[in-house]
Design an enzyme around this catalytic site. Structure first.
Site, PDB file in Angstrom:
ATOM      1  CE  LYS A   1      44.865  27.587   6.520  1.00 28.32           C
ATOM      2  NZ  LYS A   1      44.832  28.335   7.776  1.00 28.32           N
TER       3      LYS A   1
ATOM      4  CG  ASP B   1      39.379  29.498   9.817  1.00 22.97           C
ATOM      5  OD1 ASP B   1      39.413  28.388   9.247  1.00 22.97           O
ATOM      6  OD2 ASP B   1      40.400  30.136  10.114  1.00 22.97           O
TER       7      ASP B   1
ATOM      8  CD  GLN C   1      47.060  30.424   9.778  1.00 19.30           C
ATOM      9  OE1 GLN C   1      46.418  30.335   8.742  1.00 19.30           O
ATOM     10  NE2 GLN C   1      47.222  29.403  10.603  1.00 19.30           N
TER      11      GLN C   1
END
Ligand code: NAP
Length: 283
Positions: A52, A119, A96
């Site tokens: 990322k 997200d 994450q």
């Protein structure tokens, strides 16, 4: 024989376009920035975060990482998220997963401001996806939809099967296919007679984390097969949830692993960061 849905190429094209959009935003004084938080030292997460970071750098998006020790308290994590929420120079916040068991991940997702939730895991975004409002869509299902659209694959009125019902992939995938007017069936670990259900599907989307689970004899002739799974075999090889060699001759379209859904997930994350930065400009 199937046509390959080339997620790697499509992701490359999307990233090129996003890079131009980032340059334009910078000319207007907006410097898109993503903050990623990781708790603990999960090896797979480290690889994902590194990817990322690289993708952000290549697109011109600023990237910063918060690496917390495994013993970090939930309170400390939530405080960091709140500080990032209040920081005007940050447009996207990503936690994450997985996080250690003592942290309630849903509480952490709820703490991320919906307008920075790139997200799409905050219940506000989940809810908006459900009622068809503009929102941040979870990156993997969003990437699958972009691939289907790119290849002009008809979804309306089609029988779609989603295997897997996780909050991060399966459930938003179900919603995305409903929004595309498919007739959606969901399979999970308690589903009986999966083979019979999969056989009826025009579109099969596998997100269960079981290597080579879907075989050629399970699918209908000409089905579109999307493989979300990423599984590492004992010999180190990465395979999906679909037995590619076995399914390829029978499917009409198929995503490879790697090079299918994975690169699209990263592209959709970048796209959500750019969207968050543009929303900021509109304010
Ligand atoms: P997860 O949280 O472990 O969920 C797996 C889901 O699959 C659960 O709903 C589970 O059912 C279901 N399942 C497990 N075994 C099954 C079986 N034999 N038959 C039917 N359903 C079964 O996994 P996830 O986070 O959704 O990820 C799924 C896969 O996608 C993993 O391989 C992951 O690495 C991959 N992934 C890829 C990307 C990408 O960008 N390509 C992104 C995210 C995840 P229950 O609910 O009943 O337990």
């Amino acid at each position: 024989m199937a046509e390959i849905l080339d997620g790697k190429q499509l992701a490359k094209d999307i990233r090129k376009d996003l890079k131009e959009q980032v340059e334009n935003l910078k000319k207007k004084g907006i410097y898109p920035k993503l903050s990623v938080i990781m708790v603990g030292d999960n090896i797979a997460s480290q690889v994902y975060v590194k990817n990322k970071s690289k993708a952000c750098n290549e697109t011109g998006i600023d990237f910063e990482e918060y690496l917390f020790h495994e013993s970090t308290s939930e309170e400390e994590l939530l405080k960091t998220i709140q500080a990032l929420n209040e920081n005007d120079s940050i447009h996207g916040i990503l936690l994450q997963s997985p996080v250690p068991n003592h942290i309630n991940i849903n509480k952490a997702f709820r703490t991320i401001a919906p307008e920075k939730d790139v997200d799409g895991f905050n219940p506000v975004n989940v809810g908006n996806l459900t009622i068809g409002e503009d929102c941040f869509i979870s990156c993997t299902p969003h990437g699958v939809i972009k691939l289907l659209e790119k290849y002009h694959i008809e979804t309306e009125g089609k029988e779609a099967i989603v295997l897997g019902r996780s909050n991060i992939v399966g459930k938003p995938m179900i919603q995305c296919m409903l929004n595309k007017n498919s007739t959606v069936t969901v399979c999970h670990s308690k589903t009986q007679n999966i083979d019979d259900i999969v056989k009826k599907a025009d579109i099969v989307i596998a997100a269960i984390g079981k290597p080579n689970f879907i075989k050629g004899n399970m699918i209908k002739e000409g089905a579109v097969v999307i493989d979300v799974g990423v599984n590492r075999l004992e010999n180190g090889k990465i395979v999906g949830d679909v037995d590619f060699e076995d399914v390829f001759p029978k499917a009409s379209y198929i995503t490879p692993v790697p090079g299918g859904v994975g690169p699209m997930t990263v592209a959709m994350l970048l796209s959500n960061v750019v969207k968050a930065a543009k929303n900021k400009l509109k304010q």
